[in-house]
Design a protein around this motif. Structure first.
Motif, PDB file in Angstrom:
ATOM      1  N   VAL A  99     -32.010  50.385  25.512  1.00 51.68           N
ATOM      2  CA  VAL A  99     -30.607  50.033  25.285  1.00 51.68           C
ATOM      3  C   VAL A  99     -30.502  49.253  23.971  1.00 51.68           C
ATOM      4  N   SER A 100     -29.560  49.656  23.149  1.00 54.76           N
ATOM      5  CA  SER A 100     -29.218  48.877  21.961  1.00 54.76           C
ATOM      6  C   SER A 100     -27.699  48.846  21.877  1.00 54.76           C
ATOM      7  N   GLY A 101     -27.139  47.628  21.820  1.00 52.79           N
ATOM      8  CA  GLY A 101     -25.683  47.537  21.825  1.00 52.79           C
ATOM      9  C   GLY A 101     -25.170  46.318  21.098  1.00 52.79           C
ATOM     10  N   MET A 102     -23.881  46.340  20.791  1.00 57.34           N
ATOM     11  CA  MET A 102     -23.228  45.213  20.142  1.00 57.34           C
ATOM     12  C   MET A 102     -21.843  45.030  20.751  1.00 57.34           C
ATOM     13  N   LEU A 103     -21.449  43.760  20.867  1.00 58.28           N
ATOM     14  CA  LEU A 103     -20.171  43.369  21.458  1.00 58.28           C
ATOM     15  C   LEU A 103     -19.451  42.511  20.427  1.00 58.28           C
ATOM     16  N   LEU A 104     -18.357  43.015  19.889  1.00 59.75           N
ATOM     17  CA  LEU A 104     -17.657  42.331  18.800  1.00 59.75           C
ATOM     18  C   LEU A 104     -16.758  41.224  19.324  1.00 59.75           C
ATOM     19  N   VAL A 105     -16.845  40.045  18.652  1.00 53.76           N
ATOM     20  CA  VAL A 105     -16.044  38.882  19.038  1.00 53.76           C
ATOM     21  C   VAL A 105     -15.625  38.133  17.778  1.00 53.76           C
ATOM     22  N   ASP A 106     -14.435  38.405  17.240  1.00 59.37           N
ATOM     23  CA  ASP A 106     -13.842  37.620  16.153  1.00 59.37           C
ATOM     24  C   ASP A 106     -14.841  37.201  15.074  1.00 59.37           C
ATOM     25  N   GLY A 115     -36.368  48.204  23.996  1.00 61.70           N
ATOM     26  CA  GLY A 115     -36.885  49.550  23.785  1.00 61.70           C
ATOM     27  C   GLY A 115     -36.973  49.920  22.319  1.00 61.70           C
ATOM     28  N   ASP A 116     -36.841  51.232  22.018  1.00 64.42           N
ATOM     29  CA  ASP A 116     -37.000  51.675  20.636  1.00 64.42           C
ATOM     30  C   ASP A 116     -35.778  52.393  20.069  1.00 64.42           C
ATOM     31  N   SER A 117     -34.644  52.333  20.772  1.00 67.28           N
ATOM     32  CA  SER A 117     -33.412  52.699  20.083  1.00 67.28           C
ATOM     33  C   SER A 117     -33.149  51.600  19.044  1.00 67.28           C
ATOM     34  N   ARG A 118     -32.336  51.888  18.064  1.00 66.30           N
ATOM     35  CA  ARG A 118     -32.223  50.929  16.955  1.00 66.30           C
ATOM     36  C   ARG A 118     -30.781  50.611  16.585  1.00 66.30           C
ATOM     37  N   ILE A 119     -30.616  49.456  15.949  1.00 67.04           N
ATOM     38  CA  ILE A 119     -29.348  49.068  15.327  1.00 67.04           C
ATOM     39  C   ILE A 119     -29.622  48.798  13.849  1.00 67.04           C
ATOM     40  N   TYR A 120     -28.849  49.451  12.994  1.00 67.16           N
ATOM     41  CA  TYR A 120     -28.945  49.253  11.551  1.00 67.16           C
ATOM     42  C   TYR A 120     -27.633  48.661  11.037  1.00 67.16           C
ATOM     43  N   THR A 131     -32.698  45.447  14.686  1.00 62.12           N
ATOM     44  CA  THR A 131     -33.535  45.291  15.881  1.00 62.12           C
ATOM     45  C   THR A 131     -34.990  45.612  15.572  1.00 62.12           C
ATOM     46  N   SER A 132     -35.871  45.154  16.448  1.00 63.19           N
ATOM     47  CA  SER A 132     -37.303  45.440  16.316  1.00 63.19           C
ATOM     48  C   SER A 132     -37.749  46.277  17.505  1.00 63.19           C
ATOM     49  N   ASP A 133     -38.465  47.378  17.229  1.00 65.21           N
ATOM     50  CA  ASP A 133     -38.892  48.280  18.295  1.00 65.21           C
ATOM     51  C   ASP A 133     -39.861  47.588  19.255  1.00 65.21           C
ATOM     52  N   HIS A 134     -39.663  47.811  20.540  1.00 64.97           N
ATOM     53  CA  HIS A 134     -40.588  47.299  21.554  1.00 64.97           C
ATOM     54  C   HIS A 134     -41.585  48.396  21.907  1.00 64.97           C
ATOM     55  N   THR A 135     -42.433  48.711  20.948  1.00 64.76           N
ATOM     56  CA  THR A 135     -43.403  49.781  21.116  1.00 64.76           C
ATOM     57  C   THR A 135     -44.814  49.273  20.844  1.00 64.76           C
ATOM     58  N   SER A 158     -45.100  56.792  20.779  1.00 66.59           N
ATOM     59  CA  SER A 158     -44.024  56.930  21.760  1.00 66.59           C
ATOM     60  C   SER A 158     -44.196  56.005  22.963  1.00 66.59           C
ATOM     61  N   VAL A 159     -45.262  55.214  22.976  1.00 64.90           N
ATOM     62  CA  VAL A 159     -45.506  54.335  24.124  1.00 64.90           C
ATOM     63  C   VAL A 159     -44.649  53.072  24.008  1.00 64.90           C
ATOM     64  N   LEU A 160     -43.767  52.890  24.986  1.00 70.57           N
ATOM     65  CA  LEU A 160     -42.860  51.742  24.999  1.00 70.57           C
ATOM     66  C   LEU A 160     -43.477  50.583  25.758  1.00 70.57           C
ATOM     67  N   MET A 161     -43.215  49.369  25.273  1.00 64.57           N
ATOM     68  CA  MET A 161     -43.706  48.166  25.931  1.00 64.57           C
ATOM     69  C   MET A 161     -42.631  47.517  26.801  1.00 64.57           C
ATOM     70  N   ARG A 162     -41.363  47.788  26.491  1.00 67.51           N
ATOM     71  CA  ARG A 162     -40.259  47.194  27.254  1.00 67.51           C
ATOM     72  C   ARG A 162     -39.124  48.202  27.395  1.00 67.51           C
ATOM     73  N   VAL A 163     -38.623  48.354  28.622  1.00 72.06           N
ATOM     74  CA  VAL A 163     -37.416  49.139  28.887  1.00 72.06           C
ATOM     75  C   VAL A 163     -36.733  48.571  30.119  1.00 72.06           C
TER      76      VAL A 163
END
Length: 413
Positions: A99-106, A115-120, A131-135, A158-163
């Protein structure tokens, strides 16, 4: 469909996969990408459950810290839902999701990532990975054992350390609050994009397509042009304080956009307990053929360490199984002592309290007690925070529990 044009979400199954295990969401304040894992039987379910759960927090928060707390609590709740789903549907054992997400607040964004989805972030013409990959390979890069270039072709990339999933009841989720400003372009993506399209091409697509929808479609096309063996999901958010960044109406893509279907897979192998513990994020132990040694010798060392660990673990399990009957009483005592090293935040009467122990009871035996009752009353909390406290909030240690209480105090002021 009317949209602001300041955000977009696109998902594609790719050219090889039979189903889309990605999910994405672009809403009023919340933007999320989740990449499911666990094969045909579970990845799509995991990402869909998670995204549909966190959609509940797509609303205005009074501060970045309150949004960060809500995001973390929502993902923790989603993790519990995944575990409950596996309990009801054992054929889904081993499923999980990034999961990679952002919640906008003013002028701020609460970031949550596992995990290894990313935010740029594209700002002033410069693309930065937030973000930093958890791999496994990212740990090797961070420790200086391999380079970024070697990581890109590493056999265990492709081996994930956290999900999020049914393996860890209290997953470690990275959260932060960062400033945003007009002109920022944020990209959230699954590794179906980042693993096959270079950052230079990503930056070019973001800079040459003014409309968020056009940029998102261009990035998906770039991934398809590379063969797109994996699902690919892209969410783009343009920051504009005047027009807003919301997608109107909110848009869900990928597996979360269709009804959940649970299908038992009678041909699926049951996961042995030792395998689950030793390789929690993969259904079976990786084949040694994936660990071909290279000239610099670092993989030789990794192979040797992996084999030694596997041998020690097998011996340990044999010893434990042989002594388990005689050690039941001792294990119970040790287990209780361990519970007393854990802490969580919950309600004590009408006040918020820090508890020592764990939330479960063992029959008539309570495994927790009030460590400290705070001066913060439940009636001082927002509805969301009060419900979270009533349901209890897990902490990694006493300091973490104190931090959670401080956040609740700040949110109540």
């Amino acid at each position: 469909m009317a949209t602001s044009g300041k955000s977009a979400a696109v998902s594609h199954v790719g050219k090889i996969r039979a189903n889309n295990q990605d999910s994405g969401y672009a809403g009023s304040h919340l933007f999320v990408v989740a990449d499911g894992m666990g094969g045909h039987a579970g990845g799509d379910v995991a990402s869909a459950i998670t995204v549909n759960r966190v959609i509940d927090i797509d609303k205005q928060f009074s501060s970045g810290s309150e949004a960060e707390f809500a995001f973390h609590a929502s993902l923790t709740a989603a993790n519990a839902m995944l575990a409950e789903t596996v309990f009801d549907h054992p054929e889904l054992t081993g499923m999980g999701t990034t999961v990679s997400g952002m919640l906008l607040v003013d002028g701020q964004a609460a970031i949550a990532h596992i995990g290894d989805s990313r935010i740029y972030l594209l700002r002033d013409g410069e693309l930065k990975q937030v973000t930093s990959d958890h791999t496994f390979v990212q740990r090797l890069v961070d420790s200086g054992r391999i380079t970024e270039e070697e990581a890109a072709v590493h056999p265990r990339r492709s081996v994930l350390m956290r999900v999020l999933g049914d393996v860890d009841a209290t997953p470690e989720i990275d959260t932060s609050v960062v400033p945003v400003r007009d002109g920022d372009r944020w990209l959230l993506c699954s590794d179906g994009l980042s693993s096959y399209v270079s950052e230079d091409k990503i930056a070019a697509a973001l800079m040459t397509n003014p409309l968020a929808q056009d940029a998102a479609e261009r990035l998906v096309k770039d991934s398809l042009d590379q063969g797109a063996p994996d699902n690919v999901t892209v969410v783009i958010v343009d920051i504009d304080s005047a027009e807003g960044s919301a997608h109107v109406p909110p848009l869900t893509v990928g597996s979360a956009s269709v009804p959940l279907v649970f299908e038992g897979d009678t041909g699926r192998k049951a996961i042995r307990l030792p395998t689950l513990l030793l390789h929690p994020l993969k259904a079976t132990k990786p084949d040694d053929s994936h660990f071909e040694p290279e000239s610099d010798g670092y993989l030789d060392e990794l192979i040797l360490e992996d084999r030694k660990r596997a041998r020690r673990r097998r011996i340990t399990w044999l010893v434990v199984l042989a002594l388990i009957v005689a050690a039941v009483v001792a294990a119970a005592v040790i287990g209780y002592q361990w519970t007393q090293t854990r802490f969580f935040v919950g309600a004590s009467g009408t006040s918020v309290a820090i508890y020592q122990g764990v939330q479960q009871d063992l029959g008539p035996i309570s495994l927790s007690n009030v460590y400290r009752k705070t001066d913060l009353g439940l009636d001082q909390l927002s509805d969301f925070s009060r419900k979270a406290v009533m349901a209890t909030i897990s902490a990694s240690d006493l300091a973490d529990a104190e931090r959670i209480v401080e956040q609740l105090v700040d949110a109540s002021n």
